[in-house]
Design a protein around this motif. Structure first.
Motif, PDB file in Angstrom:
ATOM      1  N   GLY A  39      37.018  41.311  33.653  1.00  0.00           N
ATOM      2  CA  GLY A  39      36.718  40.098  32.967  1.00  0.00           C
ATOM      3  C   GLY A  39      37.993  39.046  33.229  1.00  0.00           C
ATOM      4  O   GLY A  39      37.616  37.937  32.917  1.00  0.00           O
ATOM      5  N   MET A  40      38.870  39.555  33.581  1.00  0.00           N
ATOM      6  CA  MET A  40      39.885  38.465  34.149  1.00  0.00           C
ATOM      7  C   MET A  40      39.478  37.817  35.461  1.00  0.00           C
ATOM      8  O   MET A  40      39.977  36.315  35.406  1.00  0.00           O
ATOM      9  N   LYS A  41      38.687  38.190  36.115  1.00  0.00           N
ATOM     10  CA  LYS A  41      38.300  37.480  37.353  1.00  0.00           C
ATOM     11  C   LYS A  41      37.295  36.526  36.845  1.00  0.00           C
ATOM     12  O   LYS A  41      37.315  35.201  37.381  1.00  0.00           O
ATOM     13  N   TYR A  42      36.580  36.747  35.929  1.00  0.00           N
ATOM     14  CA  TYR A  42      35.296  35.851  35.286  1.00  0.00           C
ATOM     15  C   TYR A  42      36.133  34.812  34.256  1.00  0.00           C
ATOM     16  O   TYR A  42      35.758  33.567  34.614  1.00  0.00           O
ATOM     17  N   TYR A  43      37.381  35.138  33.961  1.00  0.00           N
ATOM     18  CA  TYR A  43      38.066  34.375  33.132  1.00  0.00           C
ATOM     19  C   TYR A  43      38.716  33.232  33.998  1.00  0.00           C
ATOM     20  O   TYR A  43      38.812  32.087  33.721  1.00  0.00           O
ATOM     21  N   LYS A  44      39.495  33.991  35.180  1.00  0.00           N
ATOM     22  CA  LYS A  44      39.872  32.580  36.189  1.00  0.00           C
ATOM     23  C   LYS A  44      39.018  31.922  36.864  1.00  0.00           C
ATOM     24  O   LYS A  44      39.202  30.730  36.778  1.00  0.00           O
ATOM     25  N   ASN A  45      37.490  32.372  36.854  1.00  0.00           N
ATOM     26  CA  ASN A  45      36.607  31.551  37.681  1.00  0.00           C
ATOM     27  C   ASN A  45      36.253  30.359  36.609  1.00  0.00           C
ATOM     28  O   ASN A  45      36.029  29.348  36.983  1.00  0.00           O
ATOM     29  N   CYS A  46      36.169  30.965  35.478  1.00  0.00           N
ATOM     30  CA  CYS A  46      35.998  29.664  34.332  1.00  0.00           C
ATOM     31  C   CYS A  46      36.954  28.646  34.349  1.00  0.00           C
ATOM     32  O   CYS A  46      36.629  27.466  34.138  1.00  0.00           O
ATOM     33  N   GLU A  47      38.309  29.142  34.206  1.00  0.00           N
ATOM     34  CA  GLU A  47      39.238  28.291  34.126  1.00  0.00           C
ATOM     35  C   GLU A  47      39.439  27.416  35.272  1.00  0.00           C
ATOM     36  O   GLU A  47      39.649  26.168  35.294  1.00  0.00           O
ATOM     37  N   LYS A  48      39.053  28.108  36.610  1.00  0.00           N
ATOM     38  CA  LYS A  48      38.978  27.096  37.748  1.00  0.00           C
ATOM     39  C   LYS A  48      37.849  26.151  37.508  1.00  0.00           C
ATOM     40  O   LYS A  48      38.146  24.761  38.106  1.00  0.00           O
ATOM     41  N   ILE A  49      36.672  26.344  37.436  1.00  0.00           N
ATOM     42  CA  ILE A  49      35.559  25.378  37.220  1.00  0.00           C
ATOM     43  C   ILE A  49      36.101  24.292  36.191  1.00  0.00           C
ATOM     44  O   ILE A  49      35.735  23.122  36.526  1.00  0.00           O
TER      45      ILE A  49
END
Length: 64
Positions: A39-49
């Motif tokens: 989930g943290m990987k997806y969170y960081k991806n969302c944050e980056k986008i």
């Protein structure tokens, strides 16, 4: 723009799925930890986008 080709919407949906799995009484501690890490990987991806989109908007506003 997205990590591993994941769109914001896809990453957000997968983040929601990981959250639901963590909340499930059927998920043990180890499973919860794996879901948290994923989930943290997806969170960081969302944050980056979102950060990239914000930067584009700010650049666009400066050009106006």
């Amino acid at each position: 723009m997205a990590i591993n080709g994941e769109s914001f919407e896809t990453s957000l949906e997968k983040l929601r799925e990981m959250s639901e799995k963590i909340k499930s009484p059927e998920t043990d501690l180890e499973g919860s930890i794996r879901c948290y890490e994923e989930g943290m990987k997806y969170y960081k991806n969302c944050e980056k986008i979102l950060a990239e989109a914000k930067q584009k908007i700010e650049t666009f506003e400066l050009e106006q």
